[in-house]
Design a protein around this motif. Sequence first.
Motif: not given
Length: 97
Positions: A22-43, A62-66
């Motif tokens: 749940a905490a991991r899901a919360s991070v993924l749903l609230t982090a800016p998309v730019f951050t998720l893509m910039r640090w994708r391999t880390t996430f 998300l990456a496929e959609t973008l």
Amino acid sequence: MTHSIESLDPHVKAMRDAEDDAARASVLLTAPVFTLMRWRTTFVTYCRRAAFREGEHYLDVLAETLSKPRHRGNLGGTMPMSGATSTLLGFLERANR
């Protein structure tokens, strides 16, 4: 180049420190998309370490959609993204019960 803990992106740090899905899901749903893509391999790495396949799937979708061509500025192919988002929201709903 190494980075100190103080310079670690707060969303990456929150994902690293997440105690449950749940905490991991919360991070993924609230982090800016730019951050998720910039640090994708880390996430993705943190999702894999926690066997949180749903989070890894969310990042892939998300990456496929973008990466798809847009029509008049609108994203195309958003149905898979909607499904992946709903799955993560389910983790939050179950945690709040």
